[in-house]
Design a protein around this motif. Structure first.
Motif, short mmCIF file in Angstrom:
data_model
loop_
_atom_site.label_atom_id
_atom_site.label_comp_id
_atom_site.label_asym_id
_atom_site.label_seq_id
_atom_site.Cartn_x
_atom_site.Cartn_y
_atom_site.Cartn_z
N THR A 490 0.86 -1.38 0.00
CA THR A 490 0.06 0.08 -0.12
C THR A 490 0.95 1.14 -0.12
O THR A 490 0.77 2.24 -0.77
CB THR A 490 -0.88 -0.04 1.09
N GLU A 492 3.67 1.63 -1.38
CA GLU A 492 4.25 1.54 -2.65
C GLU A 492 3.07 1.92 -3.83
O GLU A 492 3.37 1.96 -4.87
CB GLU A 492 4.93 0.39 -2.90
N ARG A 493 2.05 2.26 -3.17
CA ARG A 493 0.79 2.42 -4.21
C ARG A 493 0.61 1.28 -5.27
O ARG A 493 0.20 1.43 -6.42
CB ARG A 493 0.99 3.59 -4.76
N PRO A 495 -1.62 -1.41 -5.13
CA PRO A 495 -2.89 -1.70 -5.48
C PRO A 495 -3.49 -0.73 -6.30
O PRO A 495 -4.33 -0.94 -7.14
CB PRO A 495 -3.21 -1.44 -4.03
N ASP A 496 -3.05 0.66 -6.23
CA ASP A 496 -3.43 1.80 -7.25
C ASP A 496 -2.96 1.30 -8.58
O ASP A 496 -3.62 1.48 -9.58
CB ASP A 496 -2.88 2.86 -6.86
N GLN A 497 -1.62 0.83 -8.71
CA GLN A 497 -1.22 0.50 -10.00
C GLN A 497 -1.81 -0.72 -10.76
O GLN A 497 -2.41 -0.62 -12.04
CB GLN A 497 0.45 0.28 -10.11
N SER A 499 -4.75 -1.71 -9.74
CA SER A 499 -6.07 -1.14 -10.37
C SER A 499 -6.45 -0.35 -11.57
O SER A 499 -7.30 -0.86 -12.08
CB SER A 499 -6.77 -0.30 -8.90
N THR A 500 -5.51 0.40 -11.86
CA THR A 500 -5.38 1.24 -12.95
C THR A 500 -5.14 0.35 -14.11
O THR A 500 -5.97 0.49 -15.11
CB THR A 500 -4.18 2.07 -12.96
N THR A 501 -4.25 -0.94 -14.10
CA THR A 501 -4.12 -1.65 -15.18
C THR A 501 -5.15 -2.59 -15.37
O THR A 501 -5.81 -2.56 -16.62
CB THR A 501 -2.89 -2.41 -15.02
N LEU A 541 -7.01 -6.67 -3.59
CA LEU A 541 -6.52 -5.58 -4.80
C LEU A 541 -7.53 -5.87 -5.61
O LEU A 541 -7.63 -4.92 -6.54
CB LEU A 541 -5.27 -6.40 -5.16
N PRO A 544 -12.01 -4.30 -5.21
CA PRO A 544 -12.30 -2.93 -5.52
C PRO A 544 -12.60 -2.72 -7.17
O PRO A 544 -13.20 -1.85 -7.35
CB PRO A 544 -11.25 -1.99 -4.88
N ILE A 545 -11.67 -3.04 -7.85
CA ILE A 545 -11.63 -3.26 -9.05
C ILE A 545 -12.83 -3.82 -9.74
O ILE A 545 -13.41 -3.19 -10.70
CB ILE A 545 -10.33 -3.63 -9.92
#
Length: 627
Positions: A490, A492-493, A495-497, A499-501, A541, A544-545
């Protein structure tokens, strides 16, 4: 799969040390069993006080959670003492035999390093929280002290395991570990502009640890520990805090309770009575014995919560009948493994609880979402079982074991069904939490076995608590350590990366493509990581996506748990299939071929669940759990 250390060679007088450590392991296991029993009493008493006396115990949840944390770390320690932690040996088995003792020694030193660092960090955390109090006013360090003692025992056993190899392998492995650590440190000091990033080191340590056969929990701990060590902005006590807090969740207490209830059913006469009744009702039909495997697993999974407990309960009774009647034991073993996949979504499956917990979705809702998919898979398996099955002579089954009188047999089976209905009613009505329901399921099973059937002795009861505490302690320790890994990811972000992919994938190719890719991920990691680690890593991970793409989290959770189960029991490296072979006395090479037709219908059923969401969502929607 349990990781086996190299054969012990005697160098000097080690007999006394081994005896002392063996007694230490036994003491820890009995202490964990006592804590589990105390937790059960606290939870049950709290429910009674709330519903009958309208005076709830405000302290019950916090005390029960603290006791559970202690049980988890003691269970992890006993697992090290008996070398029973789950790990991956696929890569190690590909190495030449002469290299394996060295690799096993490297894994043992890595485990000892994680345990030792966790001991130091937990002690630092206990000192740091001195003077702080919990919400009910107790000193915070009281809750860290038992964890510290459990980790200390863990460290003792981990170091002892390092000395179970011959000296050449032991010391050369230690030299290699120290050299690698010194090289990384030296690189970062001498080349500050090209340092090894903490997240890269996390990945290398975790994946490398898994490949070398480090137990899963300690491989994940090795990765997160490396991250915290290499990031100067993070204190190691934060690492210990994340591990400790990962074990301190009241909802997870349902797991040892349901496992204990399932184990109790194995020995108190409930499972044998139900299976005998099924044998006498449908055993003579075409494919009757295989149908019993399916139905019995469905019924037992509604209590035990553990797929391996289901296999043990059903296989222990049905396999002797299969052999006595001359049926194909390999066919039945393959079907038994597939019914365990089906049982993944039958409440109160442990993996459903874990997925709901880490993904922050309703446990009750996920329980209900899994019922109809499980029925669909059971019908598919039953259809194949009838088509491929034959009729048998049941008189051969009861040659050595006499039949029970019919009316008492029906009464005994009805008692078991009443327990299953009690759990289902509690979940659907919401009159109690899953943890509270699981506590009463244990009490019910003990009362039936001890008072009604009179097949449960005090000695057996103590042994059941010991077994349940040790088994679930090792499982939940993975949950605790994985929370520190999740914390690092988290930061290192990651999950966000991801999620974006994945959102981009879903937007470009549609939500169906995202679900299919997620299934492949869970299938692959389910093969090598087992249920809990795979779900813990990818549940928070991917869920949420799925929601962002318009996929209901309950449907997605059911699909992910099934996909993981398929991987866990799929040949050639599914750990669950190895366990099934061990429990049934069969070999994988003989089971794979007859098993494939059952796996094929499960895959087809999974695709139907992907394409038709109502199979998962109708029941929770009907019960008002979702709109």
């Amino acid at each position: 799969m349990e990781i086996a250390l190299p054969p012990r060679r005697e160098y000097g007088d080690t007999a006394l040390t081994e005896r002392v450590l063996a007694r230490f392991v036994t003491t820890i296991e009995y202490l964990g069993a006592a804590i589990l029993a105390l937790d059960m009493v606290i939870v049950a008493a709290s429910v009674v006080a709330r519903y009958y006396f309208h005076a709830p115990f405000d302290w019950a949840e916090e005390i029960a959670s603290g006791l559970m944390s202690t049980m988890i770390f003691l269970g992890a320690a006993s697992g090290l003492g008996r070398t029973q932690h789950v790990g991956i040996d696929v890569v190690v088995n590909l190495l030449p035999p002469r290299w394996r003792p060295f690799v096993a020694s490297v894994a043992a030193w890595a485990t000892a390093l994680v345990a030792g660092m966790l001991l130091y960090s937990t002690y630092d955390l206990m000192l740091d929280t001195h003077g702080q109090t919990t919400p009910i006013g107790l000193p915070q360090w009281w809750f860290h002290l038992p964890v510290l003692l459990g980790v200390a025992a863990m460290t003792v056993f981990a170091v002892n395991n390092c000395f179970k190899a011959e000296p050449a392998a032991r010391w050369s492995a230690l030299a290699v570990c120290l050299t690698v650590a010194a090289a990384i440190l030296g690189w970062n000091v001498l080349l500050p502009d090209d340092t090894v990033s903490p997240i890269l080191l996390l990945c290398i340590a975790a994946v490398g640890g898994l490949a070398l056969g480090v137990p899963v929990a300690f491989a994940l701990g090795l990765g997160s520990m490396s991250y915290f060590l290499m990031d100067p902005s993070l204190s190691m006590l934060i690492w210990a805090q994340q591990v400790s807090s990962g074990a301190h969740h009241f909802v997870l207490l349902a797991i040892p309770f349901f496992v204990l209830a399932g184990l109790t059913m194995e020995v108190n006469g409930m499972s044998s009575r139900l299976i005998e009744l099924l044998l006498r009702m449908i055993g003579r039909f075409r494919g009757g014995l295989n149908l019993i495997v399916i139905f019995a697993t469905m019924l037992f999974s509604g209590v035990s919560g553990s797929k391996l407990a289901d296999i043990a309960a059903v296989g222990g009774v049905i396999m002797p009948a299969i052999r006595k009647t001359g049926q194909n034991e390999n066919e039945t073993a393959g079907l038994l493994a597939c019914t365990a996949v089906m049982a993944e979504t039958i409440p109160p499956c442990v993996n459903l609880i874990i997925f709901a917990f880490v993904s922050n979705i309703s446990i009750g809702g996920l329980f209900m979402a899994g019922v109809i998919p499980a029925v669909l898979m059971a019908l598919c398996l039953a259809g194949v079982a009838i088509y491929a099955g034959t009729r048998v002579d049941l008189d051969r089954v009861f040659v050595e074991v006499p039949r029970r009188p019919l009316l008492p047999l029906i009464g005994g089976a009805a008692v078991t069904l009443a327990m299953i209905l009690m759990i289902g009613r509690g979940v659907t009505t919401g009159i109690a939490t899953s943890t509270e329901i699981s506590a009463f399921a244990v009490i019910y099973a003990f009362l039936v076995g001890g008072l009604m059937f009179r097949e449960l002795t005090l000695k057996m009861t103590v042994a059941l608590f010991v077994r349940a505490a040790a088994m679930t302690g090792s499982i939940l320790f993975i949950v605790a350590v994985a929370s520190s890994l999740s914390y690092a990811l988290t930061i290192e972000r990651i999950p966000d990366q991801i999620s974006t992919t994945m959102i981009a994938l879903g937007q470009q190719f549609g939500p169906l493509s995202f679900v299919l890719v997620s299934i492949v991920i869970m299938f692959g990691f389910g093969m090598i990581l087992e249920g809990a680690p795979a779900l813990i890593l990818f549940g928070p991970l991917l869920t949420p996506i799925a929601g962002a793409l318009g996929i209901n989290p309950l449907q997605f959770g059911v699909i992910m748990v099934i996909a993981m189960g398929l991987g866990f029991f799929a040949p050639p490296i599914g750990v669950g299939l190895f366990v099934t072979n061990a429990l049934t006395g069969t070999q994988m090479k003989n089971v794979v071929r007859p098993m494939m037709k059952y796996l094929a219908v499960l895959v087809a059923a999974l695709l139907v669940l992907v394409l038709v969401p109502d199979f998962s969502l109708w029941l929770p929607r009907h019960l008002g759990m979702i709109r």
